[in-house]
Write an enzyme that holds these catalytic residues in place. Structure first.
Site, mmCIF file in Angstrom:
data_model
loop_
_atom_site.group_PDB
_atom_site.id
_atom_site.type_symbol
_atom_site.label_atom_id
_atom_site.label_comp_id
_atom_site.label_asym_id
_atom_site.label_seq_id
_atom_site.Cartn_x
_atom_site.Cartn_y
_atom_site.Cartn_z
ATOM 1 N N GLY A 39 0.834 -1.332 -0.058
ATOM 2 C CA GLY A 39 -0.080 -0.244 0.022
ATOM 3 C C GLY A 39 0.724 1.430 -0.520
ATOM 4 C CB CYS A 42 -1.213 6.259 -0.348
ATOM 5 S SG CYS A 42 -3.246 7.629 0.800
ATOM 6 C CG HIS A 441 -30.471 27.841 2.513
ATOM 7 N ND1 HIS A 441 -29.568 28.575 3.301
ATOM 8 C CD2 HIS A 441 -31.537 28.001 3.475
ATOM 9 C CE1 HIS A 441 -29.842 29.462 3.898
ATOM 10 N NE2 HIS A 441 -30.910 29.055 4.278
HETATM 11 C C1 LIG Z 1 2.576 12.966 5.301
HETATM 12 C C2 LIG Z 1 1.760 12.422 4.642
HETATM 13 C C3 LIG Z 1 0.645 12.974 3.480
HETATM 14 C C4 LIG Z 1 0.183 12.735 2.758
HETATM 15 N N1 LIG Z 1 -1.631 13.258 2.303
HETATM 16 C C5 LIG Z 1 -1.725 13.141 0.742
HETATM 17 C C6 LIG Z 1 -3.182 13.342 0.708
HETATM 18 O O1 LIG Z 1 -4.156 13.948 2.297
HETATM 19 N N2 LIG Z 1 -3.399 13.118 0.234
HETATM 20 C C7 LIG Z 1 -2.858 12.906 -1.245
HETATM 21 O O2 LIG Z 1 -4.196 13.267 -2.127
HETATM 22 N N3 LIG Z 1 -1.581 12.221 -0.881
HETATM 23 C C8 LIG Z 1 -1.005 13.009 -0.156
HETATM 24 N N4 LIG Z 1 0.050 12.053 0.690
HETATM 25 C C9 LIG Z 1 1.061 11.245 -1.140
HETATM 26 C C10 LIG Z 1 0.734 9.948 -1.215
HETATM 27 O O3 LIG Z 1 1.336 9.640 -0.279
HETATM 28 C C11 LIG Z 1 2.042 9.536 -2.186
HETATM 29 O O4 LIG Z 1 1.401 10.792 -3.076
HETATM 30 C C12 LIG Z 1 1.125 8.657 -2.490
HETATM 31 O O5 LIG Z 1 1.315 7.180 -1.991
HETATM 32 C C13 LIG Z 1 1.785 7.933 -3.672
HETATM 33 O O6 LIG Z 1 2.674 7.542 -4.623
HETATM 34 P P1 LIG Z 1 3.137 6.196 -5.126
HETATM 35 O O7 LIG Z 1 2.237 5.864 -5.899
HETATM 36 O O8 LIG Z 1 3.909 6.980 -5.846
HETATM 37 O O9 LIG Z 1 4.324 5.356 -4.130
HETATM 38 P P2 LIG Z 1 4.531 4.915 -2.984
HETATM 39 O O10 LIG Z 1 3.215 4.835 -1.877
HETATM 40 O O11 LIG Z 1 5.506 5.523 -2.569
HETATM 41 O O12 LIG Z 1 4.333 4.020 -2.810
HETATM 42 C C14 LIG Z 1 6.082 2.982 -3.328
HETATM 43 C C15 LIG Z 1 6.465 1.671 -2.705
HETATM 44 O O13 LIG Z 1 7.287 1.486 -3.442
HETATM 45 C C16 LIG Z 1 8.113 0.396 -2.130
HETATM 46 N N5 LIG Z 1 9.001 -0.060 -3.178
HETATM 47 C C17 LIG Z 1 10.135 1.473 -3.173
HETATM 48 N N6 LIG Z 1 11.530 0.825 -3.449
HETATM 49 C C18 LIG Z 1 11.490 -0.300 -4.004
HETATM 50 C C19 LIG Z 1 12.342 -1.147 -4.460
HETATM 51 N N7 LIG Z 1 13.473 -0.887 -5.619
HETATM 52 N N8 LIG Z 1 11.482 -2.479 -4.492
HETATM 53 C C20 LIG Z 1 10.402 -3.046 -3.956
HETATM 54 N N9 LIG Z 1 9.579 -2.193 -3.701
HETATM 55 C C21 LIG Z 1 10.132 -0.386 -3.532
HETATM 56 C C22 LIG Z 1 7.946 1.104 -1.556
HETATM 57 O O14 LIG Z 1 8.751 0.495 -0.138
HETATM 58 C C23 LIG Z 1 5.979 2.006 -1.820
HETATM 59 O O15 LIG Z 1 6.250 0.627 -0.612
HETATM 60 C C24 LIG Z 1 0.929 12.280 1.819
HETATM 61 C C25 LIG Z 1 2.383 11.757 1.484
HETATM 62 C C26 LIG Z 1 3.209 12.104 2.837
HETATM 63 C C27 LIG Z 1 4.004 11.835 3.580
#
Ligand SMILES: Cc1cc2nc3c(=O)[nH]c(=O)nc-3n(C[C@H](O)[C@H](O)[C@H](O)COP(=O)(O)OP(=O)(O)OC[C@H]3O[C@@H](n4cnc5c(N)ncnc54)[C@H](O)[C@@H]3O)c2cc1C
Length: 459
Positions: A39, A42, A441
């Site tokens: 997951g 996020c 409203h």
């Molecule tokens: C504190 C905080 C609050 C946030 N709040 C919001 C919000 O309210 N609304 C919103 O839209 N966004 C929010 N975001 C941003 C949001 O979390 C990210 O944009 C979202 O998770 C999309 O990420 P992603 O799909 O790119 O990958 P991610 O969710 O970052 O997941 C990437 C995954 O890849 C894995 N991984 C990485 N490298 C490797 C590898 N070499 N081999 C195997 N696995 C690997 C990691 O372990 C991770 O599980 C927030 C972020 C933070 C930090």
């Protein structure tokens, strides 16, 4: 021995799992690799836990205001941080388990728990095994940036990830960074009862937004007793017993800030330094984000990058939208593109900010003729009824096409109401559609047609 697949996905963020589901539905044999928590950000250390904590913090805030509403709470309002964390953990656990079970029980999908690294344009090494596929999708996301600030090696610091383990209240939390992540933590911990100082290097908070929004957000936070130090051009850290001292200015300025805990919220870096990109020939920009075209393809045929790692968005909805675009191109013959989407995001302080489209600065830079309407939340009946009148709403319209160019709704419900505007923008309909609509409203949304009836030229 090499294990062969039709597709390999690295990372189970907001795009990878849905793509795995689509690929396997299409009859592909796929592999997905996750090195930590199913997951991704996020679900585990980002949106879901922070918004769950924001909900606890809001309840504490409203309970303290009970008297104002004629609600008498005999006794003090106390925060049990262990219970706050347990509630947050429960919500996260449910989502994390949902993704984990979904992945592990998906037909035609093999799950690898370990670090995936490209060895060539069509092979990935994980846990010693070599996997091969004609299609490789990178959904590896990012992590908190920890820059080389003077003294950083001397002091203990927190990031958004380690904050999730907090089950006690910091006496004084110093947050470096006055943008989205930092400000959400700032208000939440202030409401839990900590003293909070935000140290921002720039001359205003949330600098990507217009100055009037930055100022209003600053007022909202200061009204709750959060100290905000702007123009901190020269940040440094020093250990003081079990406390941390933060300097903000090099020159003469207010003395250093001494706090019990330090949180770094100064941006994110992509997880590309240990991904084997060079072995595959995949190009990045100077900050390490993977270069992609408008349909998410990298410079190497058969490799795509989706989610935060491509630098085209830093949100859950942009990552999920990347999945939709890639799936549409791969399977539906539908040439969807990143450039089809409007910028949209929320800042989940209370009251929240809902944003879509261009800022005023961008509109002025584009040289378009525009109209603007602005309304203070004090004018909104729903806001007055709830005694939550901070903030304002503003909408920009193209004077020639009548299309909405952008909007910022800072006020109660702003994060939800913004979707009225987002949908009309996607429908490519003129603003008059909303202006002539009859809204219910008493809501905040009922004032959107009124606001649109008051447009004036943007001077
Ligand atoms: C504190 C905080 C609050 C946030 N709040 C919001 C919000 O309210 N609304 C919103 O839209 N966004 C929010 N975001 C941003 C949001 O979390 C990210 O944009 C979202 O998770 C999309 O990420 P992603 O799909 O790119 O990958 P991610 O969710 O970052 O997941 C990437 C995954 O890849 C894995 N991984 C990485 N490298 C490797 C590898 N070499 N081999 C195997 N696995 C690997 C990691 O372990 C991770 O599980 C927030 C972020 C933070 C930090």
């Amino acid at each position: 021995m090499t294990e062969k697949f039709d597709a390999i996905i690295i990372g189970t963020g907001q795009a990878g799992p849905s793509l795995a589901a689509r690929m396997t539905q299409e009859g592909m044999k796929a592999a997905i690799i996750e090195r930590k928590l199913f997951g991704g950000t996020c679900v585990n250390v980002g949106c879901i836990p922070t918004k769950t904590l924001v909900a606890s913090a809001r309840l504490a805030y409203m309970a303290r205001r009970g008297e104002e509403f004629g609600v008498v709470i005999d006794g003090d309002i106390n925060i049990d941080m262990k219970k706050v964390k347990a509630r947050k953990d429960g919500v996260v656990e449910r989502s994390n388990q949902g993704v984990t079970n979904w992945m592990k029980n998906m037909d035609n999908l093999t799950v690898f728990e370990g670090h995936g690294r490209l060895e060539s344009a069509n092979t990935v090494r994980v846990n010693g095994a070599l996997l091969e596929a004609g299609k490789i999708v990178l959904n590896v996301g990012g992590r908190a940036r920890v820059p080389d600030i003077p003294g950083i090696g001397e002091v203990d610091y927190l990031t958004n990830s380690s904050m999730m383990e907090m089950d006690s209240l910091p006496e004084h939390l110093i947050i470096i960074g006055g943008s989205y992540i930092g400000l959400e933590f700032a208000q939440m911990y202030r409401r839990f009862g900590s003293r909070v100082t935000v140290v921002e290097m720039g001359d205003r908070l949330i600098a990507r937004d217009d100055p009037d929004i930055s100022d209003a957000v600053k007022d909202i936070l200061e009204n709750e007793g959060i100290d905000i130090r702007l123009n901190a051009t020269c940040v440094g850290f020093e250990k003081r017993g079990d406390q941390v001292a933060v300097t903000a200015d090099c020159g003469p300025g207010p003395e250093e800030i001494v706090g019990s805990h330090l949180l770094l919220a100064i941006g994110r870096v992509p997880n590309t330094d240990d991904l084997g990109l060079q072995a595959a020939g995949v190009e990045t920009d100077e900050r390490g984000f993977i270069n992609v075209d408008d349909q998410l393809a990298t410079n190497v045929a058969g490799i795509w990058a989706i989610g935060d790692v491509n630098g085209k968005g830093a949100f859950t909805h942009t990552s999920y939208n990347d999945y939709e675009i890639l799936a549409a191109n791969m399977f539906d013959g539908d040439p969807r593109r990143i450039s089809d989407r409007f910028t949209a995001y929320g800042l989940f302080i209370d009251p929240p900010l809902g944003r879509v489209g261009m800022t005023e600065r961008e509109i002025r830079q584009s040289g378009r003729k525009a109209l603007v309407g602005k309304m203070m939340m004090e004018r909104v009946g729903r806001a007055r009824e709830r005694s939550e009148t901070q903030g304002f709403m503003k909408i920009y319209v193209d004077a020639e096409t009548d299309r909405i160019l952008g909007a910022a709704l800072l006020g109660i419900g702003g994060d939800e109401i913004i979707h009225t505007l987002i949908d009309v923008m996607y429908a490519d309909a003129p603003y008059t559609v909303i202006q002539r609509a009859m809204h219910i409203h008493p809501t905040v949304s009922e004032l959107i047609p009124t606001l649109l009836a008051s447009l004036e030229p943007l001077e």
